[in-house]
Design a protein around this motif. Structure first.
Motif, PDB file in Angstrom:
ATOM      1  N   GLU A   3      30.577 -36.516   4.045  1.00 40.27           N
ATOM      2  CA  GLU A   3      30.097 -37.443   5.063  1.00 40.27           C
ATOM      3  C   GLU A   3      30.541 -36.980   6.450  1.00 40.27           C
ATOM      4  OE1 GLU A   3      30.507 -42.135   6.245  1.00 40.27           O
ATOM      5  OE2 GLU A   3      31.562 -41.294   4.534  1.00 40.27           O
ATOM      6  N   VAL A   5      31.339 -37.964  10.348  1.00 37.19           N
ATOM      7  CA  VAL A   5      31.593 -39.063  11.280  1.00 37.19           C
ATOM      8  C   VAL A   5      31.351 -38.517  12.685  1.00 37.19           C
ATOM      9  CG1 VAL A   5      33.105 -40.520   9.943  1.00 37.19           C
ATOM     10  CG2 VAL A   5      34.035 -38.509  10.989  1.00 37.19           C
ATOM     11  N   ARG A   6      30.092 -38.454  13.042  1.00 38.69           N
ATOM     12  CA  ARG A   6      29.738 -37.943  14.368  1.00 38.69           C
ATOM     13  C   ARG A   6      28.487 -38.667  14.856  1.00 38.69           C
ATOM     14  NH1 ARG A   6      27.777 -31.998  12.625  1.00 38.69           N
ATOM     15  NH2 ARG A   6      30.012 -31.808  12.364  1.00 38.69           N
ATOM     16  N   ILE A   7      28.354 -38.704  16.170  1.00 36.97           N
ATOM     17  CA  ILE A   7      27.195 -39.332  16.798  1.00 36.97           C
ATOM     18  C   ILE A   7      26.700 -38.381  17.869  1.00 36.97           C
ATOM     19  CG2 ILE A   7      26.392 -41.255  18.202  1.00 36.97           C
ATOM     20  CD1 ILE A   7      28.583 -42.925  16.867  1.00 36.97           C
ATOM     21  N   ASP A   8      25.419 -38.069  17.836  1.00 36.47           N
ATOM     22  CA  ASP A   8      24.823 -37.183  18.839  1.00 36.47           C
ATOM     23  C   ASP A   8      24.045 -38.007  19.843  1.00 36.47           C
ATOM     24  OD1 ASP A   8      25.832 -34.902  17.706  1.00 36.47           O
ATOM     25  OD2 ASP A   8      24.162 -34.692  16.312  1.00 36.47           O
ATOM     26  N   LEU A   9      24.372 -37.804  21.114  1.00 38.13           N
ATOM     27  CA  LEU A   9      23.658 -38.491  22.193  1.00 38.13           C
ATOM     28  C   LEU A   9      22.825 -37.450  22.927  1.00 38.13           C
ATOM     29  CD1 LEU A   9      26.670 -40.520  23.607  1.00 38.13           C
ATOM     30  CD2 LEU A   9      25.004 -41.267  21.921  1.00 38.13           C
TER      31      LEU A   9
ATOM     32  N   VAL B  74      29.813 -36.910  19.729  1.00 33.76           N
ATOM     33  CA  VAL B  74      31.064 -37.660  19.586  1.00 33.76           C
ATOM     34  C   VAL B  74      31.447 -37.600  18.115  1.00 33.76           C
ATOM     35  CG1 VAL B  74      32.200 -39.880  19.866  1.00 33.76           C
ATOM     36  CG2 VAL B  74      30.435 -39.187  21.470  1.00 33.76           C
ATOM     37  N   GLN B  75      32.602 -37.019  17.829  1.00 31.27           N
ATOM     38  CA  GLN B  75      32.984 -36.791  16.428  1.00 31.27           C
ATOM     39  C   GLN B  75      34.380 -37.332  16.174  1.00 31.27           C
ATOM     40  OE1 GLN B  75      32.343 -32.839  15.154  1.00 31.27           O
ATOM     41  NE2 GLN B  75      32.946 -33.246  13.058  1.00 31.27           N
ATOM     42  N   GLY B  76      34.560 -38.015  15.033  1.00 27.77           N
ATOM     43  CA  GLY B  76      35.874 -38.507  14.640  1.00 27.77           C
ATOM     44  C   GLY B  76      36.848 -37.357  14.516  1.00 27.77           C
ATOM     45  N   VAL B  78      39.817 -37.009  12.975  1.00 31.06           N
ATOM     46  CA  VAL B  78      40.552 -36.731  11.740  1.00 31.06           C
ATOM     47  C   VAL B  78      39.695 -37.177  10.559  1.00 31.06           C
ATOM     48  CG1 VAL B  78      42.844 -36.899  12.732  1.00 31.06           C
ATOM     49  CG2 VAL B  78      41.699 -38.947  11.925  1.00 31.06           C
ATOM     50  N   TRP B  81      38.892 -40.898   9.325  1.00 26.42           N
ATOM     51  CA  TRP B  81      37.768 -41.756   9.695  1.00 26.42           C
ATOM     52  C   TRP B  81      36.870 -42.006   8.484  1.00 26.42           C
ATOM     53  CZ3 TRP B  81      36.790 -45.198  12.986  1.00 26.42           C
ATOM     54  CH2 TRP B  81      37.315 -45.142  14.273  1.00 26.42           C
ATOM     55  N   ILE B  82      36.722 -40.962   7.644  1.00 26.54           N
ATOM     56  CA  ILE B  82      35.874 -41.127   6.455  1.00 26.54           C
ATOM     57  C   ILE B  82      36.520 -42.115   5.492  1.00 26.54           C
ATOM     58  CG2 ILE B  82      34.849 -39.915   4.509  1.00 26.54           C
ATOM     59  CD1 ILE B  82      34.753 -37.444   6.221  1.00 26.54           C
ATOM     60  N   TRP B 117      33.420 -46.596  11.101  1.00 27.57           N
ATOM     61  CA  TRP B 117      32.527 -45.727  11.880  1.00 27.57           C
ATOM     62  C   TRP B 117      31.145 -46.340  12.015  1.00 27.57           C
ATOM     63  CZ3 TRP B 117      33.890 -41.984  14.961  1.00 27.57           C
ATOM     64  CH2 TRP B 117      32.895 -41.184  15.507  1.00 27.57           C
TER      65      TRP B 117
END
Lengths: 522, 142
Positions: A3, A5-9, B74-76, B78, B81-82, B117
């Protein structure tokens, strides 16, 4: 796939190009030189002049607006208003008048019924006179008067109340003319009933409090032997009942015994009722009308007897309530006593916790001591090894190394509780270069140190310390199910060994003492 | 008084700067949201085990200019976060305690995800367009 955990703007600009194009066009337009020709229209100027003239003419005029008032309409409105006011007042009066009339009708019916009852009582009295023409038993007497008396009083009282009620209704009607149409009759009746209910509740509560207080005073007077005072309390509380009992032929002593639950019946009253029953049966053949008066008297006495029994039951209930209060007081006192005992037990538990904490701290100190001993022993071994290496090279002299070794020997001696004489002997051995003897002796000190010794005692059941001393020593604090034999080595101190062994005894199902030190060394 | 064409050219330049400038503001806001949600999950000291420094749940940003605008990732910061988002299955953990041990691993029962998240994404989706809208409005008003 793991998985993410990132968001692209993403921000794209598509507007600036368009604006640039528009700006370029505007710039081209600005650089152009257009010619604009404006021609005047004569017709238009003529029309404008006409409009100006018309406006000037309009300004000179003085318009007047007249508003006429229709007298017929205002008269109609006034009539309607007067009719409405009259109608509102009339409705109110009608409603109030209807309620007053209804109340008066009810009162009249009630008065009629009461008068009929009084007539019936008088008739009964006359019949009784006829039956008991000899006048020996005096059955008529005050009993009938008592029956008719309260009824007559009640009738008068109700009449008075009715008049008063009517008056009150009239006052409130005049004061609440505007508001009364908004209040339903049902709501008003419910409110009145609720007020009456609350008053009855309050009266009952006050009466119960008075009864409890009187009962408590009576019990206290009896308990203290003040019989006159107890009799006065009874008379104050049940004076009317005593009077009625006297009228019914029941003596004060008998009634007191009945009232205070010393006896369950009123024999005199029962005999009187039985006598009346006998008379009724005897005169049964003379017709129902002849015995009606007797039956009336008998029923009155039965009612009196029921009233006495109710009073007696209330008296008993009051006593029970007082007993319940006393029980609650005892229960609260008992609870307070229990709380006090709990507090004392808690204090004892706290002392135990403190003792346990102190013991744990002591064990921790011992563990720290063991670590210190180990550290000192390691330092000493390192110094001795260095020294022996230098001896092998014949380089040992009175240099800093020798001084460091001597200092290490002194530290070990203090750590292991050796005497100054023993430490001096070892220092002399260092001077003589016999480092092997020093190392052997210090090793012996280490092995015989109380803490290290205890750490080697792995089983409390059978402990062999070794050495040549011999001699069994039975510990005084060991668990009763095990016998520990300790063979004391030469030079060892028996008291310390015993303390370590005894500290390993089981307490409350757990091992304490040396066993803890044993784990701490791992 | 400047000509209308000059004003329009200035407006076009301002609009052209919006993607980069707005992306910086958006990245700051996004990281603040991430930090806020991370503190809610792991506390001020981070997600910590026994005798170890806590893992602070934060995020990194990476802004890059493109031909037509700008992008930002924007990335977690560590992997925790998962764990905070979807939870973990039951697993074993190697013991880090020194000294002789009977067991080399301990069993962890796993933990449910708390969708941290997901909340971050939801908040960023709501906030970032407002930031760019404010930038455009400011550019137009001058």
């Amino acid at each position: 796939m793991a998985e993410q955990v990132r968001i692209d703007l993403v921000a794209d600009d598509k507007a600036s190009k368009t604006i640039d194009h528009v700006a370029d066009a505007v710039e081209d337009l600005e650089h152009a030189d257009p010619a604009v020709t404006i021609s005047a229209d004569d017709n238009a100027s003529t029309a404008l002049a006409d409009v100006a003239d018309a406006a000037a003419e309009l300004g000179k005029t003085d318009p007047t607006v007249t508003i006429g008032v229709d007298d017929n309409a205002s008269g109609t409105i006034a009539d309607v208003r007067a009719d409405a006011a009259e109608l509102a007042a009339r409705d109110t009066e009608i409603v109030l008048q209807a309620r007053v009339d209804a109340a008066k009708a009810d009162l009249a019916a009630l008065r009629s019924e009461l008068e009929q009852t009084g007539d019936k009582a008088q008739e009964t009295a006359r019949q009784l006179d006829k039956v008991d023409s000899g006048g020996g038993s005096n059955l008529r007497g005050n009993a009938i008067a008592d029956l008719t008396g309260p009824l007559g009083d009640a009738s008068d009282g109700i009449s008075d109340n009715a008049e008063g009620g009517a008056t009150k209704v009239g006052i409130s009607a005049s004061a609440m003319t505007s508001a009364i149409t908004g209040i339903g009759v049902g709501v008003a009746a419910a409110a009145a009933l609720w007020t009456l209910y609350k008053q009855r509740q309050e009266e009952a509560r006050q009466k119960q409090e008075q009864l409890n207080k009187a009962q408590r005073d009576f019990n206290k007077a009896v308990r203290e032997g003040k019989l006159d005072e107890a009799a006065q309390v009874l008379l104050d509380q049940y004076g009317e009942l005593y009077d009625k009992a006297k009228l019914a032929g029941v003596g004060a002593q008998e009634f007191t015994r009945f009232l205070t639950a010393q006896s369950d019946e009123l024999p005199t009253l029962n005999a009187r009722i039985a006598e009346l029953n006998t008379l009724i049966e005897r005169n049964a053949d003379k017709g129902k009308q002849a015995t009606a008066g007797l039956a009336e008297i008998r029923d009155g006495l039965l009612e009196q007897r029921d009233a006495f029994k109710e009073t007696r039951a209330a008296n008993i209930d009051a006593n029970k309530a007082l007993d319940a209060q006393d029980d609650q007081l005892h229960a609260v006192a008992s609870t307070l006593g229990t709380t006090k005992r709990k507090s004392e037990e808690f204090a004892t538990s706290q002392e135990r916790v403190e003792e346990s904490t102190r013991r744990v701290n002591s064990e921790l100190d011992r563990m720290k001591g063991a670590l210190n001993v180990d550290q000192a022993m390691n330092d000493f071994k390192r110094a001795v090894i260095d020294g022996m290496a230098e001896v092998g090279e014949s380089a040992l002299d009175q240099s800093d190394d020798v001084l460091a070794l001597k200092q290490s020997v002194i530290d070990m001696g203090e750590q292991f509780g050796r005497t100054p004489l023993e430490i001096k002997t070892e220092l002399d051995a260092v001077d003589a270069g016999d480092l092997a003897k020093v190392a052997r002796d210090v090793e012996a000190w280490y092995r015989l140190h109380p803490i290290m010794l205890a750490s080697k005692l792995d089983r409390p059941g059978q402990i062999n310390v070794g050495g040549s001393g011999g001699g069994g020593v039975g510990p005084t604090m060991a668990a009763p199910s095990s016998v520990i034999n300790v063979n004391m080595p030469a030079g060892s101190r028996g008291v310390d060994v015993l303390r370590q062994v005894s500290g390993q005894a089981r307490r409350s199902g757990r091992r304490y003492g040396a066993q803890v030190v044993h784990y701490a060394r791992r | 008084m400047p000509a209308a064409s000059v004003n329009l050219h200035a407006l076009a330049a301002d609009v052209r700067r919006i993607p980069h400038a707005g992306m910086i503001a958006a990245a700051k806001a996004a990281k603040k949201i991430v930090d806020d949600e991370g503190r809610r999950i792991a506390g001020a000291d981070g997600m910590r085990g026994k005798k170890r420094r806590g893992l602070k749940l934060r995020a990194r940003d990476d802004i890059r200019d493109t031909a037509t605008g700008a992008t930002c990732r924007v990335q977690g910061s560590v992997p925790a976060w998962i764990w905070a988002n979807t939870g973990t299955k039951a697993h074993t953990i190697r013991r880090r305690k020194r000294g002789p041990m009977r067991k080399m691993v301990v069993s962890h029962p796993g933990m449910p995800g708390r969708h941290a998240w997901d909340r971050v994404a939801e908040r960023i989706t709501r906030v970032v367009p407002e930031i760019f809208a404010a930038q455009v409005s400011e550019a137009i008003r001058g």
